[in-house]
Structure formats: C-alpha cells, structure tokens
Design a protein around this motif. Structure first.
Motif, PDB file in Angstrom:
ATOM      1  N   MET B  21       1.350  -1.377  -0.001  1.00  0.00           N
ATOM      2  CA  MET B  21       0.222  -0.162  -0.092  1.00  0.00           C
ATOM      3  C   MET B  21       0.897   1.165   0.091  1.00  0.00           C
ATOM      4  O   MET B  21       0.420   2.146   0.162  1.00  0.00           O
ATOM      5  CB  MET B  21      -0.750  -0.149   1.585  1.00  0.00           C
ATOM      6  N   GLN B  71     -21.288  -7.230   5.432  1.00  0.00           N
ATOM      7  CA  GLN B  71     -22.142  -5.913   4.751  1.00  0.00           C
ATOM      8  C   GLN B  71     -22.528  -4.625   6.284  1.00  0.00           C
ATOM      9  O   GLN B  71     -22.458  -4.233   6.631  1.00  0.00           O
ATOM     10  CB  GLN B  71     -22.818  -6.573   4.190  1.00  0.00           C
ATOM     11  N   MET B  74     -20.521  -2.879   8.043  1.00  0.00           N
ATOM     12  CA  MET B  74     -19.871  -2.525   7.704  1.00  0.00           C
ATOM     13  C   MET B  74     -20.735  -1.211   7.568  1.00  0.00           C
ATOM     14  O   MET B  74     -20.412  -0.532   8.158  1.00  0.00           O
ATOM     15  CB  MET B  74     -20.300  -2.601   6.049  1.00  0.00           C
ATOM     16  N   ASP B  75     -21.661  -1.447   7.217  1.00  0.00           N
ATOM     17  CA  ASP B  75     -22.984  -0.535   7.770  1.00  0.00           C
ATOM     18  C   ASP B  75     -23.030  -0.062   9.536  1.00  0.00           C
ATOM     19  O   ASP B  75     -23.529   1.069   9.568  1.00  0.00           O
ATOM     20  CB  ASP B  75     -24.562  -0.575   7.544  1.00  0.00           C
ATOM     21  N   THR B  79     -19.128   2.879   8.557  1.00  0.00           N
ATOM     22  CA  THR B  79     -19.842   3.761   7.965  1.00  0.00           C
ATOM     23  C   THR B  79     -18.644   5.043   7.080  1.00  0.00           C
ATOM     24  O   THR B  79     -18.224   5.202   7.603  1.00  0.00           O
ATOM     25  CB  THR B  79     -20.855   5.128   8.659  1.00  0.00           C
ATOM     26  N   SER B  80     -19.289   5.520   6.269  1.00  0.00           N
ATOM     27  CA  SER B  80     -18.759   6.346   5.422  1.00  0.00           C
ATOM     28  C   SER B  80     -19.098   7.366   5.159  1.00  0.00           C
ATOM     29  O   SER B  80     -20.920   7.607   5.070  1.00  0.00           O
ATOM     30  CB  SER B  80     -18.045   5.796   3.961  1.00  0.00           C
ATOM     31  N   PRO B  81     -18.827   8.531   4.701  1.00  0.00           N
ATOM     32  CA  PRO B  81     -19.326   9.894   4.669  1.00  0.00           C
ATOM     33  C   PRO B  81     -20.682   9.566   3.412  1.00  0.00           C
ATOM     34  O   PRO B  81     -21.159   8.694   3.097  1.00  0.00           O
ATOM     35  CB  PRO B  81     -18.600  10.632   3.801  1.00  0.00           C
ATOM     36  N   PRO B  82     -21.787  10.378   4.001  1.00  0.00           N
ATOM     37  CA  PRO B  82     -22.361  10.422   2.965  1.00  0.00           C
ATOM     38  C   PRO B  82     -22.691  10.695   1.276  1.00  0.00           C
ATOM     39  O   PRO B  82     -21.502  11.296   1.155  1.00  0.00           O
ATOM     40  CB  PRO B  82     -23.735  11.370   3.298  1.00  0.00           C
ATOM     41  N   PRO B  83     -23.035   9.881   0.245  1.00  0.00           N
ATOM     42  CA  PRO B  83     -23.145  10.455  -1.167  1.00  0.00           C
ATOM     43  C   PRO B  83     -22.379  11.696  -1.699  1.00  0.00           C
ATOM     44  O   PRO B  83     -23.450  12.211  -1.130  1.00  0.00           O
ATOM     45  CB  PRO B  83     -23.948   9.546  -1.934  1.00  0.00           C
ATOM     46  N   ARG B  84     -22.161  12.355  -2.521  1.00  0.00           N
ATOM     47  CA  ARG B  84     -22.262  13.414  -2.849  1.00  0.00           C
ATOM     48  C   ARG B  84     -23.375  13.717  -3.225  1.00  0.00           C
ATOM     49  O   ARG B  84     -23.788  15.572  -3.082  1.00  0.00           O
ATOM     50  CB  ARG B  84     -21.139  13.421  -3.559  1.00  0.00           C
ATOM     51  N   ASP B  85     -24.009  13.335  -3.758  1.00  0.00           N
ATOM     52  CA  ASP B  85     -25.152  13.967  -4.351  1.00  0.00           C
ATOM     53  C   ASP B  85     -26.426  14.377  -2.829  1.00  0.00           C
ATOM     54  O   ASP B  85     -27.209  15.318  -3.172  1.00  0.00           O
ATOM     55  CB  ASP B  85     -26.121  13.583  -5.057  1.00  0.00           C
ATOM     56  N   PHE B  86     -26.863  13.509  -2.241  1.00  0.00           N
ATOM     57  CA  PHE B  86     -27.022  13.765  -0.384  1.00  0.00           C
ATOM     58  C   PHE B  86     -26.476  14.677  -0.788  1.00  0.00           C
ATOM     59  O   PHE B  86     -27.180  15.825   0.205  1.00  0.00           O
ATOM     60  CB  PHE B  86     -26.416  12.516   0.077  1.00  0.00           C
ATOM     61  N   LEU B  87     -25.121  15.080  -0.437  1.00  0.00           N
ATOM     62  CA  LEU B  87     -24.603  16.512   0.236  1.00  0.00           C
ATOM     63  C   LEU B  87     -24.980  17.517  -0.290  1.00  0.00           C
ATOM     64  O   LEU B  87     -24.900  18.780   0.125  1.00  0.00           O
ATOM     65  CB  LEU B  87     -22.927  16.127   0.663  1.00  0.00           C
ATOM     66  N   LEU B  88     -24.870  17.202  -1.853  1.00  0.00           N
ATOM     67  CA  LEU B  88     -25.150  18.599  -2.317  1.00  0.00           C
ATOM     68  C   LEU B  88     -26.593  19.076  -2.445  1.00  0.00           C
ATOM     69  O   LEU B  88     -27.079  20.392  -2.491  1.00  0.00           O
ATOM     70  CB  LEU B  88     -24.499  18.522  -4.346  1.00  0.00           C
TER      71      LEU B  88
END
Lengths: 749, 239
Positions: B21, B71, B74-75, B79-88
């Motif tokens: 890595m 899965q 993971m949830d 967790t990962s940050p919200p997706p971009r379209d949601f943020l927008l």
C-alpha cells in the motif's frame, strides 16, 4: 458546479433509462449500468434544471430509430414496417437531427448484444450533452441518422474484456505517432481512460483481466497519480469499491480535460475510424472535454494544472465575479486621553475626531469596485472593546517593520517539548499574546507568551465579594490565585486537529476527530458549546477575521459555516470529492477557501454557498492556505512540497514556488504582503519574495480567458531565505503586528 | 540482544501489506496494532456469519454468510460519509436560507442554553428537609458570572449552603453551590461585567434582610454539606 451537474445528470438519465422500454430486437436486459453509483439516492434534484423529460423521449425515439435502421440494413423490411407502425413513428422522423447521434460516429458495430441495457440512449444523450457543451458541433458528414452502430455498441458497452488491452495499446500507439505539439495534450487522456477502463472491468467482475490490465499499463501513467493508482490496485472486486465514496464520486463525475480544438479533432478522427472501439464510448461517457481554440498547450503547462482527482477545472467554473477587495475599515475616533498619552507622536497624526488611517484601509471614500459591500453579509458590530483593540492594532502597526528582500524578518521559533509527535494543531492570537496547542491526546492547552499570566474569572461566590463599583473591576474579577502560565482544556474525545482564536481573544475553537467543534471561553477556561454536524473527523476550523462566524472542514467532504449563536451550520459547502483538509476565511469574510484531499482548492461565497473558483494544480492533498493581506491572492501548500500562488480575481495560477521537500503545513503572508513564509515537515521555514512574484504577473486577454499561463521557473530567485530547525517540523507560522515571524512546532529528536 | 528473532508469519504478511500500500515509514507498533485489529475484525465477522448460518439452518458457514456479515458490519462500524448527491442536495437547501441578521450587542453570542455545555452536570444531594415559611417559592433565575449560564427552564431556589451558624432563617437563602449567585438589588447594585447574561432579580422584601449577612458567611460554608438545608426536594425535580 458544472462538474457537479455532470455527475447528477448521469444518475438522472440512468434512472430514466431504466424505465425506458428499449426495443427487444437487441434483446437487452437492463443490468446494472456501470456508471451507476452503488448508493443511489433519488437524484431528483438536479440543480442545473436539466430537461429530464424531453431528453427521455428523445432517447426513446433514438433507440427506436436506431433499431429501425439496423433492421433496414439487414433487409428485414417487414419488421421495419411492423415496428414503425407499432411504435407510431412517422416517416419523416427518420431523418432525425444528426447533431445528436452523429458526433459519436461508428463507435463499435455489430458484435453480440451486450448486457448493458439502455446505455444506448444514455450514450446518445451524453453525446449530445458533451458535444454541445464542448461547442464543437462537428457532425460526421455521412450520417444524418442516429447511427445504429453507436447504439448497438452501447449494448456492447463493456465489450470484450480481453480486448481492453488491445484498445488501450492501440491508443497509445496512435498518440505516440502524433505530432509533438499535440502529443502532450492527448496524453492527458491516458490516465482517466485507464482508471475508467480498470474500474469497468472491476465493476463487471472481470477480476483477472482487471489485474492484467492494471499490471500492464499502470506504469505508464504520470508519476503524480501514483497514490491514486496504489489505492486502485487494492480494489480488485466490486465489493471493494463499496464504501469508498471518493472512488464512487470519481466514477460518476466527469473528469475534465482541456484540449485544443486541433488535438481534439485528431483524436476524434482516429477513434471514429475504428470499429468496435470502446475507448470513444468511455471518453464520451466519463470525460468532459473542454475545448478551446488556440495553441495546444505544452507539457509543462499541462503538468502545472493537472493532478487533481477530477481533472482540471472547466473554464466557466472560474468566471464568476469575486469580490476580493477588503472591507472598509470602520472609522474609529481616538479618545482624547489616548492621544495625550502616547509617547511617540506620528507625523501628520490627526487630532481628535478624525478617522485614523490604518495600513490596510484605502484612503478613498468611495467603494472599491472589487470589494464587497459592507452589508453583503451581516457582520457583528464593533463593541467598545473591539474598538480599543483596533486602536491598539493601529498603534502597533505604526511600529511595524517594513519587510523586503533586504530586510528579512527575524524568526522566533516556539518548540513544544515532550509532545512526542502529539502536537496536531497550533494557533496564535493576532496580537501574539497567547498560543494554543491541540494535541493527539485530545487536550487543548493555552499558554501565555507574554510575562502576563493566564487568569480566569473568579468563581461566582467570590465575585459577590468584590467591589463592583470600583474602576478596576475588570481586574478584580480575575482570580489571581489560580493564575498560571498555561491552562489545559479538556473535553474532546479524540485528537484535536484544528485550533483557532477569536479575533477578540475571548473564545477559542477546536475541532477534533470526534466530529465536534468546541467553543471554549478564555475568560473562564471552560467549554461553552459543542457544535455537532460533521459526524466524521473535522480536520480544520477557523474563526472569521471579524469574529462571530467560523468554518470547519472535515472528512465528510464538506465545509460548514457556523455562527457562534446557532447550533446548526448556516452554510454547507459541498462539492469536493474527498476530505476537506484546510479551511480559511478571506480577509473580508465574504469568501471561504477550502483545500482538499482531492487536490483542488475551492473558493466559496459565504452569501450564497456557491463555489466561485476551482483551482487545480497540486499533486497532493492540500494542507496550507493563506490569503494575501490585500485579498487578491491565495497561496496554497500541499504534500507535494510546492507552494502555488493563485490570482483570485482572474481565477488562474500565477506562480509556483518549488523548494520544499516535504509536506507544507503552514503558510503566512507578512502583514503587508511583501513576504510569504512557508513551513514544512522538512524542518525548514522558507521566505519567499511575494511582491516580486505578484509583480511579474501578466494578464493579457488570452491568459485571462484560457487560463494558460506560462509559469516562470524562478523559484530560486524568489527564495529569500531558508532556515532549518533542529528536527522540528514547522506546524504554524504567524507574523506579529510588528512583522516578527513566529513559528511553532514540536521537537522530534 | 539475542540473535535476530524470527518475526511471526502474520507480522511478515502485515509488513508486506503495508509495503504494497505504499507505506514505507511506520513505527514498529503499527504492525502489532494492525494485527490486533485484523484478528478482532475477522473473528467478529466469522462469529456473525456463524449466527447467520445457524439462523438459515445451514450446517456450515458459507460465502454468503460471510458476505452478509461483512455488509452488516460495514453499515454499523465502518460507515462512510454520505454520498455526494445527497450532500449537494442538503447543501442546496441549507444555502437557500439567507444569513440571519445579527442582533446588536447581546452579550456572549451563544446558542440557546439547551445546546450549550454550560449547565451544571451535577446535582447536590439533599440532606435534610426544612419547612419553609416563605410565601411559596420565589422563582429566582440564576445568574451566572463567567461562562456558566445557569439552567434556563426552571429557576428555583436551591439552598445548599445555608449556614446553621448564623441566624436560623426559615426562609432559605438562594445561594447554592459555587456556580450560582443571586443578585439582590441591595443598595450596592452590582455592576457585573459583560459576561452576565440575565438581569438581576427582584426578590420579595421578606427574603431580603438577613440575606446580606448570610451571603458572606454562606460562601465560607460552601463545603459544609452537612449543614445544608434545603427548602424543598421538589425544587430538584424541576432541574
């Protein structure tokens, strides 16, 4: 913003396509479209106001027409009639506008029917979008009907995975044979193409081919994409991609390339000559080619601007008006006794009720056209204490040393001992009386720089005992018994990554990995508020130069604007593709600059929340930003060791300072902007001649419109001095009001 | 030191992963930490997968169970940050509202007390009940000096430090622990520095009087919890 639209349009159209009743002659089945992000949200709110519905109808029609054409080609006239009747297509629609489909050309004929259902329509519409956006309405002369081969190729979207190698090497060969002047520009295509092809292979579960493809061609890519490629190499399965928001964004947003018209024509002609060429499809689907008329750019020019995760910035992203001027300084009347008390009397100092001219403010009364109105954003009014502060400031400013290439500042370095690499953030107050350090053990510590010790306000019980009418009540409320050199502030539950003093020295902000930003009172040294909004580490925070507002940027890829008296953010600046690592206010508090791990810097308007500038060019995550005191320029430092200078008004890069060998964590302009100091992990502080760097600026029309500036390689001349510390990376820099440079870092033996 | 010790295979694998890595410089502890994390993660997943497979009445754990376990974890944890379209979208909505105007000088500009961390996070235990002769409870909003702005909702009279030494006052003194003070509009009206948030309170005259005496002595007996008399326990319910 435009780049954003591209991504959203994709999701919208794909949703439309899903419901599109594609013809069954091709026997497609609507499988997962490769470009569709895993975490779908109802992308119903395309901010661009893209015409969704008419596009859908056109798409349907075009698919049908394409099928018709196919049938006709194969002499299945009866089927043609039946289809036409059933679909209700009138005769004349057969000569449809060639402008949509023609641009794509014979992208890839025949072959089996692919699994990528519905991509044809999307492909055609995207061709329309990209072609019209690219303002190159070049039609392939022969076709005036949507080319069926294009449509069919879309069904064949993924093509034969084994052939990806072939396509790519073909393209490589072609570009190598092209004229020199075009080669540099066309080579830009390699990286995004490579990544998208690889991701497509991974997404469609061709793991072995993906690995082979990667192994073969990853070495050819530019060196500055190395980190990204390494991340990619670890993703070999579709499941690996889930959860990596950055990559998903990369897949859905369009990679922007700036290519001159001539080079573009070359490329297009070559790709359209070929049959079965997936590359053209991918280019159209995932790349946004911003075409400009003019000379092709040289390799160095391209290298200077490229490096970001989403390519360069579109030209129109940097065209909106930015009010980079400074706000007018308020007129402060000098109280009588101050005048009499002063030992030194400046020449020409006005008597009594005259506005004091400070070093920054302009003498003219009329509005600077480049400055925002005083009332553009609400700012807190000045309290009496603020006015006193300003007077002190002006007094100090008169004693300021004028710096220049001949008079370099002295540097005073504050080493944090025994921090064991735990020092993660440092800040100085503007008058340099207090230092705050944020540490990895979640504490914040405030020290007094001056001999005056830190005191906090007395407890409530003691306060009752004091004589509240006395003149020095403000002194009496302070508790001398617990005064100390430093005070610890406990409250965070994770390393403190950002620290900022308020301009009036009453508050301290700290942002931490626990996702909160805390406001501490420097009168009682207790925590007042915890602002929760980011649920992920907050990498940086800063108070506005006028107080009251502050910004924070974190791992959730947004920066937020807060006011101290609102528990929720006032503005959310979303648009970056990766973490926001650095946030800075413009001196007039109307704009916010954010640097991010996606290697771009964006300038946001506080009033509207829109992104008004995108600056690309760094090759690594950006960790330092500094506005020049006159508000016109921005300096940025990143992990690649370069300091880049940007002209905010024109939206272009104007300088590059090479020299540092490691990440630059701190940048600061001197009080009048003559010297730029940069501190880095390579244990050095370097001083650069910013006056000279900004003077050499030529902004003729061509550079202004295209943004192609030819950077001079004059870093050596601009370097005024390099000062090495004894194994202490320089984490923070601060010019005192008299232009003495203070630096801070932890000692790492 | 003895001869170079052989590094266990796990650690060698971890070193190789780090190298792949691109991480070349790291403290030696990192390998141990990574191995611990790996162990814990893998065992958690496998345990979860076992549960899922028994739930599905399968005899062995197979790949589907593992996938489901991964899965779910993971949830939950990663967790990962919200997706971009949601943020927008969220950003677009948020940015539409104009910036609120700033009220002129109002003291420290902080959010409503509910959202601040300035309330006391402790409660004093009542020791004795004392009958009060006061005409009902007089609500006294607590004043704060410094950063502590008191509880907003139900100001009460909490008398935690009534000294028994001085005059036995049936009516309580509304002085409690360190953080609170009541401003009694005696002759010497206090001029509290700018950090005070609430205005002084007028107490009924019946309560004034011996108070001034008590205040000074009460501060001395703050720590004397045994001598505290409390007016009502109900006061604390309102806290």
């Amino acid at each position: 913003m435009a780049a954003v639209q591209g991504g959203l349009v994709d999701t919208d159209e794909e949703k439309d396509i899903k419901t599109d009743p594609s013809s069954d002659a091709c026997g497609n089945n609507n499988n997962a479209i490769d470009a569709k992000p895993v975490s779908t949200s109802p992308g119903t709110n395309a901010p661009s106001g893209n015409t969704k519905t008419p596009v859908a109808t056109t798409e349907e029609q075009q698919t049908l027409l394409a099928v018709l054409q196919f049938l006709r080609k194969n002499n299945l006239s009866e089927s043609v009639d039946i289809l036409r009747r059933e679909a209700g297509l009138p005769e004349d629609l057969l000569d449809l506008k060639g402008s949509d489909g023609s641009g794509s050309g014979p992208g890839g004929a025949g072959g089996g029917v692919g699994q990528e259902g519905g991509d044809s329509s999307s492909l055609l519409s995207r061709v329309a979008v990209s072609v019209s956006a690219a303002q190159a309405p070049t039609k392939v002369t022969s076709n005036d009907q949507p080319d069926v081969s294009v449509v069919l190729s879309a069904y064949n979207q993924q093509g034969d995975p084994a052939l990806y190698d072939v396509y790519y090497s073909d393209l490589k060969k072609f570009i190598e044979t092209v004229l020199d002047c075009h080669r540099a520009e066309l080579s830009q295509v390699f990286y995004p193409l490579f990544v998208h092809m690889y991701l497509e292979l991974v997404y469609n579960n061709h793991e072995n081919q993906a690995k082979a493809f990667f192994g073969r061609f990853s070495g050819d890519q530019e060196c500055y994409y190395e980190d990204d490629l390494r991340v990619l190499s670890s993703m070999t399965k579709k499941e690996h991609m889930r959860g990596n928001e950055t990559l998903l964004d990369f897949r859905t947003s369009k990679f922007v390339l700036r290519i001159s018209r001539d080079s573009y024509q070359l490329l297009k002609r070559h790709l359209q000559e070929r049959q079965n060429n997936q590359i053209w499809n991918i280019i159209q689907e995932h790349l946004y080619i911003d075409i400009f008329d003019g000379m092709p750019r040289s390799k160095s020019q391209i290298d200077a601007m490229s490096g970001s995760l989403a390519g360069e910035a579109k030209r129109d992203a940097n065209k909106s008006k930015v009010y980079y001027g400074l706000l007018k300084e308020p007129e402060i009347e000098l109280p009588l006794d101050d005048e009499d008390e002063e030992a030194e009397n400046e020449e020409g100092k006005p008597k009594k009720k005259k506005p004091k001219k400070d070093s920054l403010g302009s003498k003219s009364k009329k509005q600077d056209p480049n400055a925002p109105l005083q009332t553009r954003i609400p700012l807190p009014e000045l309290k009496d204490s603020d006015k006193l502060d300003k007077i002190m400031y002006m007094k100090e400013a008169t004693k300021k040393i004028r710096l220049g290439p001949e008079t370099l500042p002295s540097i005073c370095f504050y080493s944090f001992l025994n921090a064991y690499q735990g020092l993660t953030a440092v800040d100085f107050t503007d008058d340099s009386s207090l230092i705050a350090g944020g540490f990895a053990d979640s504490t914040v510590r405030v020290w007094s720089v001056t001999p005056k010790r830190l005191r906090k306000v007395k407890s409530a019980a003691d306060l009752n005992l004091i004589d509240k009418e006395s003149d020095d009540v403000l002194e009496r409320i302070m508790d001398e018994k617990t005064s100390s050199e430093s005070k610890n502030l406990y409250g965070h539950s994770g390393p403190v990554y950002g620290i900022s003093f308020s301009p009036d020295r009453n508050y301290l902000l700290s942002s931490s990995e626990d996702g909160t930003v805390r406001l501490w009172s420097l009168l009682t040294f207790t925590c007042l508020v915890g602002y929760k909004g980011h649920n992920y580490p907050v990498w940086d925070t800063q108070f506005s130069p006028h107080g009251y507002y502050f910004i924070s940027g974190g791992h959730d890829r947004v920066a937020r604007l807060w006011a101290t008296d609102h528990y929720q953010p006032l503005r959310i600046f979303a648009g970056h593709l990766a973490d926001v690592t650095c946030t800075r206010f413009h001196p007039n508090s109307n704009y916010v600059a954010t640097g991010s791990s996606d290697r771009t810097i964006r300038l946001w308007d506080v009033l509207t929340g829109n992104c008004v500038r995108i600056f690309t060019g760094h090759k690594g995550p950006i960790h330092a930003l500094a506005f020049s005191p006159n508000g016109k320029f921005l300096a940025s430092g990143a992990t690649d060791g370069r300091v880049l200078l940007w002209d905010i008004g024109h939206g272009i890069m104007i300088g590059e300072l090479k020299g540092h060998t490691d990440t630059i964590y701190s940048l600061r302009f001197s009080r009048d902007g003559e010297i730029l100091a940069s501190g880095s992990m390579d244990y050095t502080v370097r001083l650069w001649d910013s006056m000279k760097a900004f003077d050499d600026l030529e902004t003729d029309d061509f550079t202004a419109t295209t943004g192609h500036i030819h950077l001079q390689d004059n870093s050596q001349e601009l370097l005024l001095g390099m000062y090495t510390t004894k194994s202490s990376p320089v984490v923070h820099l601060h010019f005192t009001r008299r232009n003495l440079l203070l630096a801070a870092g932890s000692y790492n033996p | 030191m003895s001869a170079p010790k052989t590094i266990p295979k796990d650690a060698q694998v971890m070193m190789q992963i780090l190298k792949d890595m691109g991480i070349t410089e790291y403290e030696p502890r990192v390998i141990n930490q990574m191995l611990e994390f790996t162990y814990r993660y893998v065992t958690t997943i496998i345990e979860d997968a076992k549960i899922y497979s028994t739930h599905a009445k399968k005899s062995t754990v197979d790949a589907d169970d593992i996938k489901l376990a991964i899965q779910c974890r993971m949830d939950q944890s990663f967790t990962s940050p919200p997706p971009r379209d949601f943020l927008l979208e969220v950003a677009r909505q948020k940015n539409q509202t104009p910036l609120p105007l700033i009220k002129p000088y109002t003291g420290p500009r902080l959010p409503p007390d509910r959202y601040c961390l300035t309330a006391p996070n402790y409660r004093l235990k009542s020791v004795q009940k004392k009958v009060t002769a006061s005409a009902g409870r007089i609500s006294v909003p607590r004043l704060s000096v410094g950063a502590v702005s008191s509880r907003p909702a139900t100001p009460t009279i909490g008398s935690s430090s009534v000294p028994s030494v001085t005059a036995k006052v049936s009516t309580p003194v509304s002085l409690s622990a360190q953080r609170f003070t009541v401003q009694i509009p005696t002759a010497a009206q206090s001029h509290v520095p700018k950090t005070t948030a609430t205005p002084p309170v007028l107490m009924s005259s019946s309560l004034i009087g011996p108070k001034t005496l008590l205040m000074s002595s009460s501060s001395l007996s703050q720590s004397d919890s045994l001598k505290r008399k409390h007016e009502d326990d109900e006061d604390y319910d309102a806290l």
